[in-house]
Design an enzyme around this catalytic site. Sequence first.
Site, PDB file in Angstrom:
ATOM      1  N   SER A 135      46.082  44.088  29.964  1.00  0.00           N
ATOM      2  CA  SER A 135      45.908  44.124  31.419  1.00  0.00           C
ATOM      3  C   SER A 135      44.720  45.008  31.736  1.00  0.00           C
ATOM      4  CB  SER A 135      47.195  44.611  32.088  1.00  0.00           C
ATOM      5  OG  SER A 135      47.094  44.516  33.487  1.00  0.00           O
ATOM      6  N   HIS A 162      45.772  39.885  32.089  1.00  0.00           N
ATOM      7  CA  HIS A 162      45.979  39.913  33.539  1.00  0.00           C
ATOM      8  C   HIS A 162      44.649  40.169  34.224  1.00  0.00           C
ATOM      9  CE1 HIS A 162      50.161  41.643  32.320  1.00  0.00           C
ATOM     10  NE2 HIS A 162      50.103  40.334  32.134  1.00  0.00           N
ATOM     11  N   ASP A 255      54.818  44.362  30.625  1.00  0.00           N
ATOM     12  CA  ASP A 255      54.652  43.005  30.135  1.00  0.00           C
ATOM     13  C   ASP A 255      54.311  43.023  28.650  1.00  0.00           C
ATOM     14  OD1 ASP A 255      54.568  40.218  30.326  1.00  0.00           O
ATOM     15  OD2 ASP A 255      52.393  40.220  30.595  1.00  0.00           O
TER      16      ASP A 255
END
Length: 295
Positions: A135, A162, A255
Amino acid sequence: MLLQFPDILVVGEARDGREALALLTTLKPDVVTMDVLMPMVDGLETVAKVMSTRPTPVVVVADASSADDLRRDAMAAGAVGVFPKPHGGFTTEACHRLADAIRLASHTRPSLQDDPAPCSKFDIKSIQVLGIVSSAGGPQTLSTFLQGIPTSLPIPICLVQHTTIGFTEALVQWLASSTSLPVSLAKHGERLQPGAIVVAPDDKHLEVGRGGVVQLNSEPPVGSLRPAGDRLLASLARTYKSGSAGLVCTGMGQDGSGGLEEIHKAGGICLVQDPQSAVLDSMPKNASRRIPTSH
């Protein structure tokens, strides 16, 4: 616009990159928002100078219709986020999204040190596929990681990064410039190829089914995320079992932790970036807690 948020204080405003660099040392802000097209010293050059003098999280606010190489160069310069200027102006929703991007950036830790941290070794012969989840801070981390991978890599790599919708294609181009391995957006129904890297497209979960066939879907987000790294890694565990491998890198939240646990249960290899080397350490820390034997 930012002054409406009680947790955000605007400590200074610069007319160009040169003035921004001067203010940086006196005001010491937690986050810098930077346009790209500026007189004297442009935004990308300023980002690079910020990272080489006083590393500070920078969110580049760029025209969403800008050329992909501009978006790619922002990541290459060291920006931790790229926020697209909304076509219809800064609506209430757009204001809140920018504020969220600033809050996220405030938790990152840009560093002057570009050398990768030492990593544990493992036997690649036991791996049939590698899934990577990252991310905030991911593009720079992934670039460094991919630079160290030989062209003879015998397995495919699947990646969930992400990012802001509309910037994934720029991410693919940026990663392709870091490696001689082919990098592309994943396509539904295609079969994974050894030595090739596929990236989850905007707003689609990426999973891999029997025979290494890519499956994209629009099922509900997982923890507000679509694509979600947990979905990718869990699918690799189901399909490849002990031949699966997962890597969780820099980012906020958790995540990848659940998917990595599924790989662990299937007998696969679990890898986690050293939290101390991560731009944002909560994702690797959470993954390490779920998989205490990972490195």
